[in-house]
Design an enzyme around this catalytic site. Sequence first.
Site, PDB file in Angstrom:
ATOM      1  N   CYS A  50       0.799  -1.229   0.000  1.00  0.00           N
ATOM      2  CA  CYS A  50       0.000   0.000   0.000  1.00  0.00           C
ATOM      3  C   CYS A  50       0.832   1.280   0.000  1.00  0.00           C
ATOM      4  O   CYS A  50       0.435   2.287  -0.591  1.00  0.00           O
ATOM      5  CB  CYS A  50      -0.933   0.038   1.220  1.00  0.00           C
ATOM      6  SG  CYS A  50      -1.668  -1.557   1.637  1.00  0.00           S
ATOM      7  N   CYS A  53       1.660   3.702  -3.103  1.00  0.00           N
ATOM      8  CA  CYS A  53       0.685   4.666  -3.652  1.00  0.00           C
ATOM      9  C   CYS A  53       0.170   5.630  -2.595  1.00  0.00           C
ATOM     10  O   CYS A  53      -0.122   6.783  -2.899  1.00  0.00           O
ATOM     11  CB  CYS A  53      -0.499   3.919  -4.265  1.00  0.00           C
ATOM     12  SG  CYS A  53      -0.033   3.008  -5.751  1.00  0.00           S
ATOM     13  N   HIS A  54       0.001   5.155  -1.346  1.00  0.00           N
ATOM     14  CA  HIS A  54      -0.665   5.996  -0.334  1.00  0.00           C
ATOM     15  C   HIS A  54       0.312   6.725   0.585  1.00  0.00           C
ATOM     16  O   HIS A  54      -0.108   7.622   1.314  1.00  0.00           O
ATOM     17  CB  HIS A  54      -1.616   5.143   0.512  1.00  0.00           C
ATOM     18  CG  HIS A  54      -2.705   4.498  -0.296  1.00  0.00           C
ATOM     19  ND1 HIS A  54      -3.841   5.173  -0.678  1.00  0.00           N
ATOM     20  CD2 HIS A  54      -2.809   3.255  -0.828  1.00  0.00           C
ATOM     21  CE1 HIS A  54      -4.614   4.357  -1.402  1.00  0.00           C
ATOM     22  NE2 HIS A  54      -4.002   3.194  -1.509  1.00  0.00           N
ATOM     23  N   MET A 104      -7.595   1.974  -7.837  1.00  0.00           N
ATOM     24  CA  MET A 104      -7.145   1.040  -6.795  1.00  0.00           C
ATOM     25  C   MET A 104      -7.386  -0.382  -7.302  1.00  0.00           C
ATOM     26  O   MET A 104      -8.486  -0.714  -7.748  1.00  0.00           O
ATOM     27  CB  MET A 104      -7.977   1.326  -5.535  1.00  0.00           C
ATOM     28  CG  MET A 104      -8.017   0.206  -4.551  1.00  0.00           C
ATOM     29  SD  MET A 104      -6.768   0.392  -3.279  1.00  0.00           S
ATOM     30  CE  MET A 104      -7.130  -1.087  -2.330  1.00  0.00           C
ATOM     31  N   HIS A 340       6.234  11.329 -10.827  1.00  0.00           N
ATOM     32  CA  HIS A 340       6.449   9.872 -10.771  1.00  0.00           C
ATOM     33  C   HIS A 340       7.594   9.472 -11.694  1.00  0.00           C
ATOM     34  O   HIS A 340       8.737   9.680 -11.360  1.00  0.00           O
ATOM     35  CB  HIS A 340       5.137   9.161 -11.087  1.00  0.00           C
ATOM     36  CG  HIS A 340       5.167   7.701 -10.780  1.00  0.00           C
ATOM     37  ND1 HIS A 340       5.258   7.222  -9.500  1.00  0.00           N
ATOM     38  CD2 HIS A 340       5.149   6.612 -11.580  1.00  0.00           C
ATOM     39  CE1 HIS A 340       5.300   5.901  -9.529  1.00  0.00           C
ATOM     40  NE2 HIS A 340       5.238   5.500 -10.785  1.00  0.00           N
ATOM     41  N   HIS A 382       1.555   7.702 -17.376  1.00  0.00           N
ATOM     42  CA  HIS A 382       2.551   6.789 -16.787  1.00  0.00           C
ATOM     43  C   HIS A 382       3.484   6.357 -17.908  1.00  0.00           C
ATOM     44  O   HIS A 382       3.254   5.342 -18.574  1.00  0.00           O
ATOM     45  CB  HIS A 382       1.855   5.582 -16.136  1.00  0.00           C
ATOM     46  CG  HIS A 382       2.795   4.768 -15.294  1.00  0.00           C
ATOM     47  ND1 HIS A 382       3.771   3.971 -15.825  1.00  0.00           N
ATOM     48  CD2 HIS A 382       2.926   4.651 -13.948  1.00  0.00           C
ATOM     49  CE1 HIS A 382       4.452   3.395 -14.843  1.00  0.00           C
ATOM     50  NE2 HIS A 382       3.948   3.789 -13.689  1.00  0.00           N
TER      51      HIS A 382
HETATM   52 FE1  DHE Z   1       7.505   1.202 -10.499  1.00  0.00          FE
HETATM   53  C1  DHE Z   1       9.924   2.726 -12.419  1.00  0.00           C
HETATM   54  C2  DHE Z   1       7.560   3.806  -8.360  1.00  0.00           C
HETATM   55  C3  DHE Z   1       4.798  -0.110  -8.877  1.00  0.00           C
HETATM   56  C4  DHE Z   1       7.744  -1.627 -12.372  1.00  0.00           C
HETATM   57  N1  DHE Z   1       8.524   2.945 -10.420  1.00  0.00           N
HETATM   58  C5  DHE Z   1       9.478   3.394 -11.312  1.00  0.00           C
HETATM   59  C6  DHE Z   1       9.942   4.682 -10.895  1.00  0.00           C
HETATM   60  C7  DHE Z   1       9.283   4.981  -9.741  1.00  0.00           C
HETATM   61  C8  DHE Z   1       8.396   3.888  -9.444  1.00  0.00           C
HETATM   62  C9  DHE Z   1       9.446   6.227  -8.890  1.00  0.00           C
HETATM   63  C10 DHE Z   1      10.975   5.535 -11.624  1.00  0.00           C
HETATM   64  C11 DHE Z   1      12.369   5.127 -11.246  1.00  0.00           C
HETATM   65  C12 DHE Z   1      13.418   5.930 -11.988  1.00  0.00           C
HETATM   66  O1  DHE Z   1      13.300   6.116 -13.208  1.00  0.00           O
HETATM   67  O2  DHE Z   1      14.370   6.402 -11.352  1.00  0.00           O
HETATM   68  N2  DHE Z   1       6.343   1.762  -8.922  1.00  0.00           N
HETATM   69  C13 DHE Z   1       6.550   2.868  -8.187  1.00  0.00           C
HETATM   70  C14 DHE Z   1       5.545   2.973  -7.147  1.00  0.00           C
HETATM   71  O3  DHE Z   1       5.515   3.823  -6.223  1.00  0.00           O
HETATM   72  C15 DHE Z   1       4.528   1.941  -7.408  1.00  0.00           C
HETATM   73  C16 DHE Z   1       3.312   2.616  -8.038  1.00  0.00           C
HETATM   74  C17 DHE Z   1       3.998   1.211  -6.195  1.00  0.00           C
HETATM   75  C18 DHE Z   1       5.025   0.487  -5.356  1.00  0.00           C
HETATM   76  O4  DHE Z   1       4.672   0.087  -4.253  1.00  0.00           O
HETATM   77  O5  DHE Z   1       6.158   0.338  -5.753  1.00  0.00           O
HETATM   78  C19 DHE Z   1       5.253   1.101  -8.461  1.00  0.00           C
HETATM   79  N3  DHE Z   1       6.440  -0.563 -10.612  1.00  0.00           N
HETATM   80  C20 DHE Z   1       5.391  -0.900  -9.851  1.00  0.00           C
HETATM   81  C21 DHE Z   1       4.926  -2.226 -10.148  1.00  0.00           C
HETATM   82  O6  DHE Z   1       3.997  -2.841  -9.551  1.00  0.00           O
HETATM   83  C22 DHE Z   1       5.687  -2.693 -11.332  1.00  0.00           C
HETATM   84  C23 DHE Z   1       4.752  -2.691 -12.533  1.00  0.00           C
HETATM   85  C24 DHE Z   1       6.254  -4.103 -11.219  1.00  0.00           C
HETATM   86  C25 DHE Z   1       7.378  -4.276 -10.265  1.00  0.00           C
HETATM   87  O7  DHE Z   1       8.409  -4.783 -10.668  1.00  0.00           O
HETATM   88  O8  DHE Z   1       7.230  -3.909  -9.104  1.00  0.00           O
HETATM   89  C26 DHE Z   1       6.721  -1.591 -11.464  1.00  0.00           C
HETATM   90  N4  DHE Z   1       8.610   0.654 -12.104  1.00  0.00           N
HETATM   91  C27 DHE Z   1       8.586  -0.572 -12.695  1.00  0.00           C
HETATM   92  C28 DHE Z   1       9.575  -0.608 -13.745  1.00  0.00           C
HETATM   93  C29 DHE Z   1      10.195   0.653 -13.776  1.00  0.00           C
HETATM   94  C30 DHE Z   1       9.579   1.420 -12.725  1.00  0.00           C
HETATM   95  C31 DHE Z   1       9.836  -1.795 -14.657  1.00  0.00           C
HETATM   96  C32 DHE Z   1      11.303   1.123 -14.709  1.00  0.00           C
HETATM   97  C33 DHE Z   1      10.764   1.467 -16.049  1.00  0.00           C
HETATM   98  C34 DHE Z   1      11.845   1.864 -17.020  1.00  0.00           C
HETATM   99  O9  DHE Z   1      11.744   1.439 -18.189  1.00  0.00           O
HETATM  100  O10 DHE Z   1      12.764   2.562 -16.636  1.00  0.00           O
END
Ligand code: DHE
Length: 563
Positions: A50, A53-54, A104, A340, A382
């Site tokens: 959680c 996001c929250h 959500m 983000h 996104h």
């Molecule tokens: Fe991410 C990038 C935050 C959930 C896969 N994710 C990022 C970035 C942030 C972020 C701040 C950018 C980083 C950077 O460029 O320096 N992600 C978050 C969250 O806060 C969120 C919504 C909830 C959480 O609890 O983390 C979240 N993210 C996810 C997932 O559920 C994903 C789909 C699967 C996983 O692996 O957890 C996911 N996030 C990714 C990926 C990137 C990413 C694959 C990098 C993308 C890229 O091509 O650079």
Amino acid sequence: MNTRIAVTGVVMGLMAALGTTAQAQQAAEQAPAMTPAEIETGRKIYFERCAGCHGVLRKGATGKNLEPHWTKKAADGNVQEGGTLKLGSSRLAKIIALGTEGGMVNYDDILSEAEIDIMARYIQQAPQSPPEFSLKDMLASWKLIVPVEQRPTRQMSSINLKNVFAVTLRDTGKLALIDGDTKQIWQILDTGYAVHISRLSASGRYVYTVGRDGLVTLIDLWFEKPQTVASIKLGADARSVDTSKFKGYEDKYLIGGSYWPPQFSIMEGDTLKPLKVVSTRGITVDGEYHPEPRVASIVSSHIKPEWVVNIKETGQILLVDYSDIRNLKTTTIESAKFLHDGGWDASKRYFLVAANASHKVAAVDTRTGKLAALVDTKKIPHPGRGANFVHPQFGPVWATGHLGDAVVSLIATPSEKREHARYREYNWKVVQELPMPGGGNLFVKTHPKSRHLWADLPMNPERENAEAVYVFDLTDLSKPAVKVNVARDAGLPETKALRRAVHPEFSADGSEVWISVWGGKTNQSALVVYDDRTLQVKKVITDPQMITPTGKFNVWNTQHDIY
Ligand code: DHE
């Protein structure tokens, strides 16, 4: 002794320390009862599922505010407060189980009924502030496993390092390094919890990963088999890292951003020795103090010794000059909330970042150090890192998908190339919205050698969309996207859990696109490799250890920010 307690005692102490309001105090007093074991379960699930996001303090960002003053049903049964619905256990349990139209996700296939009940009560307790994490704490967590002088002085394997893919195996806390030429798994290494992203050093030798638990691992690709040579904790919760990429600073520094505590840290690039911690607590673009402004995306400039650090809750974009770490100069640029993810435009002068709750994309001009534009988009952009290509009608564009709308938006970006001068009138305008079959896109991707734009839909509620990706023809964007059923192409048995197709990533030469099949945490899964020209499957990479693959980072493309 009665073990069923309302967490009032603990919470009251904390609230006194934090100076929280009488309103919050009253809310905590009336919070539903929980046993210490239930509170511990709630704390763990909240962190894992959680907080992203929250927010840890539940002030809300991408997700809603979850403070007790509105999660908890009023004692007098009046569920309206200032026009806001107060929730209470049964309504909260329904929302957690089934999700909402506001974005959500449903947890009924992830959490048990008992866990959902715990969470419905947990978020009515006053939020607890976890401990801070200092430079000293970082130093205590730092492990230099292989000192620089004991590492190879040249590449020891014959692997084509440029085409290695670092693949997140999310729920096993591991990273798979896969040889992109042979499609063989080269090495699987332990990383932090629910490892999030990997980034490359400027030289392409070092891979850095960061787990949601704030553990950063430094992997050296020059060994015969890749090895973790150092690790460190940034804090309790983190998402981003990047390296120093400007000429003269290659592999010198690493920056890591934390969600908790809200701060960024600078480390030595080849050892991870911590050098500096900088708090991001401060004032939002609306002029209000925020106690938890989390560090979202970070990117390294190629034109200056500078990192672009995006602060989610304040909506401030920081340009951090790393040429003098002791006398750190930072430019603070106002944009919009909540920042983000994002990426460079084709020229790598402008950084475009989603301000997702404002339905905007902010563009920073890193040459002038000023905001270049705030572009209105459809709901919840996104982009991942976005995708750059030259549109036949509008010139250079950067693409972002949307979590909350069924389009991919194309934003025209400035170019200094003479042949692009005629497109100037379109700069920073949304010039086209490409139709998708629904919302729930997370990542778009293309490559300078490709004539396709790939867009996933893993957060779409329909199985047939979530398990597929959509491919646009860049030479004729009036054509509908071609649907590619990735889960089916993986050839694995159907499971109750969705097998979300996520995160297209190109091979170094731009001829292949790799897509993860993000299945259940006990199901063997796969990466499906497509020929970008024909959209046909070239190879399915699967293995008993291939569990919950998500992000993939091709060495060459990540090193050079090619997307
Ligand atoms: Fe991410 C990038 C935050 C959930 C896969 N994710 C990022 C970035 C942030 C972020 C701040 C950018 C980083 C950077 O460029 O320096 N992600 C978050 C969250 O806060 C969120 C919504 C909830 C959480 O609890 O983390 C979240 N993210 C996810 C997932 O559920 C994903 C789909 C699967 C996983 O692996 O957890 C996911 N996030 C990714 C990926 C990137 C990413 C694959 C990098 C993308 C890229 O091509 O650079």
